[in-house]
Design a protein around this motif. Structure first.
Motif, PDB file in Angstrom:
ATOM      1  N   HIS A  83      15.549 -42.674  91.297  1.00  0.00           N
ATOM      2  CA  HIS A  83      15.040 -41.860  90.188  1.00  0.00           C
ATOM      3  C   HIS A  83      14.984 -40.381  90.542  1.00  0.00           C
ATOM      4  O   HIS A  83      15.159 -39.519  89.679  1.00  0.00           O
ATOM      5  CB  HIS A  83      13.668 -42.382  89.754  1.00  0.00           C
ATOM      6  N   LYS A  86      18.397 -39.285  89.981  1.00  0.00           N
ATOM      7  CA  LYS A  86      18.637 -39.211  88.533  1.00  0.00           C
ATOM      8  C   LYS A  86      18.090 -37.906  87.957  1.00  0.00           C
ATOM      9  O   LYS A  86      18.755 -37.224  87.169  1.00  0.00           O
ATOM     10  CB  LYS A  86      17.978 -40.409  87.842  1.00  0.00           C
ATOM     11  N   ILE A  87      16.873 -37.543  88.353  1.00  0.00           N
ATOM     12  CA  ILE A  87      16.274 -36.292  87.878  1.00  0.00           C
ATOM     13  C   ILE A  87      17.092 -35.105  88.359  1.00  0.00           C
ATOM     14  O   ILE A  87      17.381 -34.165  87.603  1.00  0.00           O
ATOM     15  CB  ILE A  87      14.809 -36.177  88.350  1.00  0.00           C
ATOM     16  N   ASN A  89      20.251 -34.949  89.169  1.00  0.00           N
ATOM     17  CA  ASN A  89      21.527 -34.859  88.444  1.00  0.00           C
ATOM     18  C   ASN A  89      21.324 -34.316  87.036  1.00  0.00           C
ATOM     19  O   ASN A  89      22.126 -33.522  86.540  1.00  0.00           O
ATOM     20  CB  ASN A  89      22.198 -36.226  88.386  1.00  0.00           C
ATOM     21  N   ALA A  90      20.241 -34.776  86.386  1.00  0.00           N
ATOM     22  CA  ALA A  90      19.967 -34.314  85.015  1.00  0.00           C
ATOM     23  C   ALA A  90      19.642 -32.821  85.003  1.00  0.00           C
ATOM     24  O   ALA A  90      20.100 -32.080  84.128  1.00  0.00           O
ATOM     25  CB  ALA A  90      18.811 -35.118  84.420  1.00  0.00           C
ATOM     26  N   VAL A  91      18.845 -32.390  85.985  1.00  0.00           N
ATOM     27  CA  VAL A  91      18.502 -30.963  86.065  1.00  0.00           C
ATOM     28  C   VAL A  91      19.762 -30.137  86.299  1.00  0.00           C
ATOM     29  O   VAL A  91      19.974 -29.096  85.659  1.00  0.00           O
ATOM     30  CB  VAL A  91      17.469 -30.730  87.189  1.00  0.00           C
ATOM     31  N   LYS A  93      22.839 -30.881  85.573  1.00  0.00           N
ATOM     32  CA  LYS A  93      23.696 -30.893  84.394  1.00  0.00           C
ATOM     33  C   LYS A  93      23.127 -30.013  83.286  1.00  0.00           C
ATOM     34  O   LYS A  93      23.861 -29.245  82.642  1.00  0.00           O
ATOM     35  CB  LYS A  93      23.853 -32.332  83.883  1.00  0.00           C
ATOM     36  N   ALA A  94      21.809 -30.125  83.057  1.00  0.00           N
ATOM     37  CA  ALA A  94      21.182 -29.303  82.014  1.00  0.00           C
ATOM     38  C   ALA A  94      21.311 -27.819  82.334  1.00  0.00           C
ATOM     39  O   ALA A  94      21.592 -26.995  81.455  1.00  0.00           O
ATOM     40  CB  ALA A  94      19.713 -29.696  81.845  1.00  0.00           C
TER      41      ALA A  94
END
Length: 982
Positions: A83, A86-87, A89-91, A93-94
């Protein structure tokens, strides 16, 4: 719609920053921002790390004996790692998406909205505070940021000139707080106006304050002393602001009334409890009380009026002058009418920096008008909407004196050499109106505009701190008995971020709210916008394919308007000479050259004085373009000038989620001067652009500049060159669509058996097809038979006749009356070729240029042209306004009394669908906006379908074959030809 080729041309190291000698203000300013190329990244990063470390330490130091709650074992687990990844990668990408799709406000290439790189102190203040997420509605939810908000309010009050010293006896103590925006001011002045009415109810017989009725005296706005209980409704509604605000203090001093008792009393009688409507009805306030402000006001004013229950219609727009400032003569007329009708006024609002034009209203004149009308019995609050202009007060020196001759002198410059950015001052009139804000009863300022602070950070300040008590609400679930009073009770907001208050406080503290802080920053920005204003003023010449005209007059234009003896020739020559002066002394010079060459000139002849006279009052340029045809003739069609301006701004802005901001080399935005709001201002602007005087809105380009960086390195010249290239390219598009040339023409084919009728497929956007043309004609027998066979085989199919070659509709088709054509079906099948068209005779040939159109869609009916023969009658919808829809029908069945004469059908008359409300239906949605991409006529519910029946009235067409509007659909009801059904 950014263009790759434009970006390529703008590539390269255009701007090379040099270290300016002795320019300490620019050096200070350079330390405030992350920088257009993240030049100060390391400094910013170190501060972010410091903030994170302090946050870590705060958590470690709070009862350290508690120990960790998230163990090393948990952190080492697979689920935790999954997780966390996951966070991460999301950060990542955003952040990548934001970097690619955000508008680059930080760049000097961005000159559109009121946006720029936010200052590092403000960003750091917001970031550090959001980690704690304090809620500034209550002291217990925000012990530090509540204090920061109180101090930020004091910083802004002092910046605006309000008194903060309780020992000063000739001025009230000011007070301010941070809000999400400025619309809350509407509510507070509303409550001020009704406070005397509510209090009067408490003073009446048997009321809780009836014991003061026989002795409590107040002064009317006209100066008379009267018992409060004996004041008339009009006198109560027109007490001066200080008179109303001092009532609670007087009740305490003169009668010993406690604040608790008075508060409990007003809970029963105040407008917050009983509402606006009951008080108005009780006192028979039959004329709605109004706000007055320039019609150029921000949209939040009518919105706020609606929210406050005042009604947006009672936020009265006062026409602006020709440079978009409040017209004092018009305001005087409105106030005189209010006095005569005894219609009270909540407040008059002076806009200190309009968001579309950067105009500063004549606040001194507004205050003078208040004094004039108070002597006659009409009083109102004065509010300054300085959302944009408030921080420009930092440019006013502490020793400023209105009327001092030295105010007209350019500021002394302290730097020199490459990279030097001079300071500019505001116009004398602007300085004096900003200085006058200290006399306004309340002021709104948005730190998130010229304060370079993140959203949302508005502020509201009062000249008299007691005004804040007009709105006091508490939240029982947050506020507890005995706690320190919270700032959150003064306003309409509930929860609000403490981060905004901390951001504002820290930025004000680090930068400074005087001439050496924000004042220095905005002085350099003023110089930067002036240099860009010079380009807009002098970019076009007598030979360019376009005309660029700024809203704000050049000095030569102002002088010509003041001299009634100036001839048009003298005016044109003076304007030409001044533009040439701008090119020679400003456009072609570096900053240092401008200052050096000014040294030997008289004050009135200095380039810096000329620069200050260019553009708007406060860092916003409104300007518009027009174009010349190939023969040098200036376009006079407002719609076509609007088309050019729209195309230019579409290239230089983001108007779709698909647009790539990184491909746009220079950003502008736009606005619209609506005739109803701008009146003579829009008319005068159109005249200077060479456009026809009509009531159509004018599409206007607009740029706001908030950066001090681009005036060296020839950077602004590069941006102006990009802009010019875009204009020249789009002018060619406008010329092609407006110059009548040979073109293919298509007609709807309507058969009358003994004759055919042709209806031109009109287009508003092409000059060669910008006409509504209905004609009778003959075609050769072979083609006619082929058409009729196809029609008989498929009666529901539509058919078109198109020219075989490109033709000039005026020179060839209408003049010769003969041409070669092709007949096709709506489905695209060719029915006949080499069709010989003869005897082409126009029944109606109406121009569709914007100046010939109506100003509103038809009301109460839908008009059509009615034509044909007694045995075959056709209709075509009258195109009176754009956008529109072409609706035609062949061989309609008409049951009217009496029958339509054959001569009327031959010449064409007008038919009204009496039961169709066109105005309510327009504008029809284009095909692209409908589900499935189907046109409106494809819907089974569409009103215009085969087999539909309509009530109709028929009239003679009063105008000639080629008559232009507006008003072509008007008829003489007294000369109705027939009524019935179709």
């Amino acid at each position: 719609m950014g263009q790759d080729n434009l970006k390529d041309r703008a590539d390269g190291n255009i701007y090379t920053s040099k270290a300016p000698e002795d320019d300490e203000s620019h050096q200070m300013i350079s330390s405030l921002f992350l920088g257009p190329h993240a030049e100060n990244y390391e400094y910013f990063k170190s501060n972010i790390i410091a903030i994170l470390e302090a946050t870590r330490d705060a958590r470690l130091n709070y009862f350290p004996e508690d120990g960790p709650f998230i163990s090393k074992q948990v952190q080492a687990s697979a689920t935790f790692g999954k997780h966390t990844e996951k966070i991460g990668n999301a950060v990542k990408k955003a952040a990548e998406l934001l970097s690619k799709h955000s508008v680059p406000w930080w760049s000097p290439r961005y000159a559109a909205h009121m946006c720029m790189d936010m200052s590092m102190p403000s960003l750091l203040g917001y970031f550090m505070t959001m980690l704690y997420n304090p809620n500034n509605v209550s002291i217990e939810a925000s012990p530090l940021t509540m204090v920061a908000e109180i101090e930020a309010g004091q910083q802004i009050c002092e910046m605006l000139g309000y008194n903060l010293d309780p020992e000063v006896k000739d001025a009230p103590v000011g007070w301010g707080h941070i809000t999400c925006g400025g619309s809350v001011a509407n509510l507070e002045t509303r409550n001020l106006k009704f406070y005397p009415l509510a209090l009067r109810n408490a003073v009446k017989d048997f009321g809780p304050l009836s014991f003061i009725g026989s002795t409590f005296v107040v002064e009317t706005c006209g100066g008379a002393k009267k018992l409060f209980k004996d004041l008339s409704k009009w006198e109560l509604l027109n007490l001066k602001v200080p008179t109303v605000l001092e009532i609670p203090d007087r009740l305490s001093i003169e009668y010993g009334i406690s604040s608790t008792f008075l508060q409990d009393t007003m809970k029963q009688y105040g407008i917050q409890s009983v509402g606006l409507g009951p008080l108005e009805r009780q006192y028979d306030v039959d004329k709605p009380i109004q706000y007055m402000l320039a019609s150029t006001r921000h949209y939040s004013w009518p919105k706020g009026g609606a929210i406050a229950g005042i009604g947006s219609q009672n936020v009265v727009g006062i026409p602006p002058d020709i440079e978009a400032r409040l017209d004092l003569n018009e305001l005087d007329k409105h106030l005189q009418a209010s006095l005569e009708k005894q219609q009270a006024v909540y407040a008059v609002v002076a806009i200190v920096g309009s968001t579309e034009e950067g105009a500063v209203d004549p606040l001194r004149g507004v205050l003078e008008l208040r004094r004039k009308y108070q002597a006659q019995g009409l009083s109102f609050a004065v509010h300054a909407d300085a959302a944009w202009g408030g921080y420009f007060a930092t440019m006013i020196p502490k020793d400023f004196k209105p009327g001092d001759p030295k105010n007209a002198e350019p500021p002394k410059q302290t730097g020199k050499g490459d990279g030097f950015v001079p300071d500019a001052s505001l116009r004398v009139e602007t300085q004096e109106d900003i200085y006058a804000m200290r006399e306004a009863d309340s002021i709104t300022v948005d730190p998130h505009k010229a304060g370079y602070i993140p959203y949302p950070a508005g502020s509201l300040c009062y000249r008299d701190e007691r005004m804040r008590f007009l709105i006091t609400w508490t939240s029982p679930y947050i506020s507890k008995a005995g706690t320190t009073e919270s700032i959150g009770i003064y306003g309409v907001e509930g929860s609000k971020p403490g981060a905004s208050a901390m951001s504002t406080w820290l930025a004000n503290r680090c930068i400074g709210t005087g001439t050496e802080g924000y004042g220095a920053l905005l002085a350099e920005v003023c110089f930067t916008i002036s240099r860009l204003s010079a380009h807009w003023a002098a970019m076009s010449t007598k030979t360019t394919s376009f005309i660029c005209v700024p809203l704000n007059l050049l000095p030569s234009e102002r002088k010509a308007m003041q001299d009634p003896n100036t001839t048009p020739e003298d005016y044109a020559q003076a304007l030409h000479e001044e533009k040439q002066k701008i090119r020679e002394r400003i456009l072609n010079k570096s900053n240092q050259e401008i200052i050096d060459e000014d040294a030997g000139r008289a004050t009135e002849d200095k380039a810096m004085v000329l620069l200050r006279a260019l553009g708007s009052d406060l860092n916003i340029n409104a300007f518009a373009l027009n174009f010349r045809y190939s023969d040098g003739t200036v376009n006079d069609d407002v719609e076509e000038a609007n088309y050019l301006n729209r195309r230019v701004v579409e290239v230089l802005s983001v108007d779709s989620p698909e647009d790539d901001p990184t491909k746009i080399p220079f950003f502008l935005t736009s606005t619209e001067f609506e005739h109803e709001l701008y009146g003579d201002c829009a008319k005068h602007f159109k005249k200077r652009l060479g456009l026809a005087q009509d009531e159509r809105s004018l599409f206007v380009l607009r740029n706001v500049l908030m950066t001090p960086f681009p005036t060296e390195g020839n950077f602004i010249d590069k941006m102006a060159t990009i802009f010019r290239e875009v204009i020249e390219k789009e002018v060619e598009v406008c010329r092609k669509r407006n110059e009548t040339k040979d073109n293919h023409h298509s007609f709807i084919l309507q058969d009358a058996f003994d004759k055919i009728f042709l209806v031109n497929r009109s287009m508003f956007h092409l000059a060669s097809r910008r006409r509504q043309l209905i004609a009778s004609a003959n075609i050769d027998e072979k083609s006619l038979n082929a058409y009729r066979d196809a029609k008989n085989n498929n009666p529901a199919e539509g058919f078109f006749l198109s020219t075989a070659q490109k033709e000039d509709i005026s020179k060839t088709i209408l003049s010769d009356g003969a041409f070669e054509a092709v007949i096709t079906s709506k489905s695209g099948k060719t029915i006949a070729q080499n069709v010989q068209v003869t005897s082409f005779t126009a029944l109606k040939d109406r121009p569709l240029n914007s100046k010939y159109r109506d100003h509103a869609y038809p009301s109460g009916h839908m008009p059509f042209y009615l034509y044909g023969t007694p045995s075959s009658i056709h209709i075509d919808h009258m195109l009176l306004l754009a956008p529109n829809i072409q609706l035609s029908a062949s061989n309609v069945t008409l049951s009217v009394d009496p029958p339509i004469p054959a001569t009327s059908l031959k010449n064409g008359c007008i038919l009204y669908l009496d039961d169709v409300q066109e105005r309510a239906m327009q504008p029809f949605l284009p095909t692209s906006h409908l589900v499935g991409g189907q046109g409106p006529t494809s819907s089974s519910n569409f009103f215009f379908q085969a087999g539909k029946r309509f009530k109709v009235s028929v009239f003679e067409d009063r105008y000639g074959i080629s008559a232009g509007g507006p008003g072509l659909g008007d008829v003489d009801y007294g000369k109705r030809l027939a009524t019935g059904e179709m």
